[in-house]
Design a protein around this motif. Structure first.
Motif, PDB file in Angstrom:
ATOM      1  N   UNK A  99      33.397  11.256 -36.306  1.00  0.00           N
ATOM      2  CA  UNK A  99      32.386  10.234 -36.025  1.00  0.00           C
ATOM      3  C   UNK A  99      32.280  10.016 -34.524  1.00  0.00           C
ATOM      4  N   UNK A 100      31.064  10.199 -33.992  1.00  0.00           N
ATOM      5  CA  UNK A 100      30.815  10.012 -32.577  1.00  0.00           C
ATOM      6  C   UNK A 100      29.445   9.365 -32.386  1.00  0.00           C
ATOM      7  N   UNK A 101      29.409   8.276 -31.615  1.00  0.00           N
ATOM      8  CA  UNK A 101      28.163   7.641 -31.199  1.00  0.00           C
ATOM      9  C   UNK A 101      27.258   7.289 -32.373  1.00  0.00           C
ATOM     10  N   UNK A 102      27.856   6.808 -33.468  1.00  0.00           N
ATOM     11  CA  UNK A 102      27.074   6.383 -34.618  1.00  0.00           C
ATOM     12  C   UNK A 102      26.642   7.510 -35.530  1.00  0.00           C
ATOM     13  N   UNK A 103      27.039   8.758 -35.230  1.00  0.00           N
ATOM     14  CA  UNK A 103      26.673   9.895 -36.063  1.00  0.00           C
ATOM     15  C   UNK A 103      27.938  10.535 -36.638  1.00  0.00           C
ATOM     16  N   UNK A 118      28.100  22.879 -37.734  1.00  0.00           N
ATOM     17  CA  UNK A 118      28.381  21.529 -38.199  1.00  0.00           C
ATOM     18  C   UNK A 118      27.276  21.063 -39.147  1.00  0.00           C
ATOM     19  N   UNK A 119      27.647  20.205 -40.090  1.00  0.00           N
ATOM     20  CA  UNK A 119      26.651  19.400 -40.777  1.00  0.00           C
ATOM     21  C   UNK A 119      26.630  18.072 -40.032  1.00  0.00           C
ATOM     22  N   UNK A 120      25.454  17.644 -39.640  1.00  0.00           N
ATOM     23  CA  UNK A 120      25.307  16.427 -38.846  1.00  0.00           C
ATOM     24  C   UNK A 120      24.552  15.390 -39.656  1.00  0.00           C
ATOM     25  N   UNK A 121      25.051  14.174 -39.664  1.00  0.00           N
ATOM     26  CA  UNK A 121      24.419  13.090 -40.419  1.00  0.00           C
ATOM     27  C   UNK A 121      24.075  11.956 -39.460  1.00  0.00           C
ATOM     28  N   UNK A 122      22.795  11.613 -39.407  1.00  0.00           N
ATOM     29  CA  UNK A 122      22.337  10.478 -38.608  1.00  0.00           C
ATOM     30  C   UNK A 122      22.081   9.332 -39.586  1.00  0.00           C
ATOM     31  N   UNK A 123      22.883   8.269 -39.575  1.00  0.00           N
ATOM     32  CA  UNK A 123      22.729   7.183 -40.544  1.00  0.00           C
ATOM     33  C   UNK A 123      21.402   6.451 -40.371  1.00  0.00           C
ATOM     34  N   UNK A 195      29.282  22.205 -28.389  1.00  0.00           N
ATOM     35  CA  UNK A 195      30.168  21.400 -29.218  1.00  0.00           C
ATOM     36  C   UNK A 195      30.888  20.361 -28.380  1.00  0.00           C
ATOM     37  N   UNK A 196      31.415  20.795 -27.251  1.00  0.00           N
ATOM     38  CA  UNK A 196      32.177  19.905 -26.389  1.00  0.00           C
ATOM     39  C   UNK A 196      31.295  18.759 -25.891  1.00  0.00           C
ATOM     40  N   UNK A 197      30.057  19.060 -25.506  1.00  0.00           N
ATOM     41  CA  UNK A 197      29.179  18.030 -24.968  1.00  0.00           C
ATOM     42  C   UNK A 197      28.823  16.997 -26.026  1.00  0.00           C
ATOM     43  N   UNK A 198      28.534  17.444 -27.242  1.00  0.00           N
ATOM     44  CA  UNK A 198      28.115  16.517 -28.291  1.00  0.00           C
ATOM     45  C   UNK A 198      29.271  15.689 -28.840  1.00  0.00           C
ATOM     46  N   UNK A 199      30.471  16.260 -28.890  1.00  0.00           N
ATOM     47  CA  UNK A 199      31.581  15.553 -29.509  1.00  0.00           C
ATOM     48  C   UNK A 199      32.487  14.851 -28.519  1.00  0.00           C
ATOM     49  N   UNK A 200      32.362  15.164 -27.231  1.00  0.00           N
ATOM     50  CA  UNK A 200      33.295  14.607 -26.255  1.00  0.00           C
ATOM     51  C   UNK A 200      32.639  13.720 -25.210  1.00  0.00           C
ATOM     52  N   UNK A 201      31.469  14.101 -24.729  1.00  0.00           N
ATOM     53  CA  UNK A 201      30.872  13.351 -23.628  1.00  0.00           C
ATOM     54  C   UNK A 201      30.195  12.084 -24.136  1.00  0.00           C
TER      55      UNK A 201
END
Length: 210
Positions: A99-103, A118-123, A195-201
């Motif tokens: 879970x990162x930044x509400x996603x 990845x499977x990505x879920x935007x609530x 991957x690093x940018x979306x999950x870490x930054x």
């Protein structure tokens, strides 16, 4: 675990010879860089000295179970993945959502380095989200499974529905969100650095380099 012990004991897995020092080191380095973790930070979390970790990644330190266990716990991956041992027994894949930044990101690929799936879920959100475009190295491919996705890429503002796909260079400012406030599910392939940018930054921050 049996395959890992056999690998460490005699360097052979399923009858095939393996160079433990030559194969494990690069895999550990790629996994650490993918997660955006420095050697100093990894040493602080695992309790293994920075010099030992460096020698392990370069192949100058013998691989042992005592070194692999804290690394596997820190990265949240099975021991088999760290040594590249084939999986036996239970064929089920146990996915661990991130879970990162509400996603929510559900990793679908298992090997460190290279393209990651990845499977990505935007609530669902009752209030419209304010776009916060980011840029980073790499590329991205996505496929909408459910919902309506709002995709900003450069100066383009697009809406993708179920069954539609998109591919773009992440050097362009981009942002993903719900087009109508409903939940969105999509499959995403991240190229190197993505991957690093979306999950870490964090929002508005450029990914840091080691």
């Amino acid at each position: 675990m049996h395959a890992v012990l056999q690998f460490l004991q005699d360097g052979v897995v399923n009858g095939e010879p393996k160079d433990a020092l030559g194969s494990v080191g690069p895999r550990l380095r790629a996994l650490r860089r993918e997660r955006g973790i420095t050697l100093a930070a990894l040493a602080a979390v695992t309790g293994v000295s920075e010099s030992t970790l460096s020698r392990l990644e370069s192949g100058r330190r013998r691989v042992t179970l005592e070194l692999l266990l804290p690394l596997a716990r820190t990265y949240g991956v099975p021991l088999d993945d760290l040594v590249g041992a084939p999986r036996t027994g239970d064929p089920r894949i146990h996915l661990k959502p991130i879970r990162r930044f509400g996603m929510v990101f559900v990793p679908l690929s298992r090997r460190p380095g290279g393209t990651q799936a990845f499977k990505m879920i935007i609530p669902a959100s009752p209030e419209p989200l304010v776009p916060t475009p980011q840029t980073h190295e790499g590329s991205e491919w996505l496929y909408v499974l459910n919902g309506r996705l709002r995709l900003l890429v450069g100066e383009r503002d697009l809406v993708l529905s179920s069954g539609e796909a998109a591919e773009f260079d992440t050097a362009l400012p981009h942002w993903l969100g719900s087009a109508d406030g409903g939940a969105v599910e999509l499959l995403v392939l991240f190229g190197p650095q993505g991957t690093r940018a979306h999950l870490r930054a964090g929002p508005g921050r450029a990914p840091q380099r080691d």
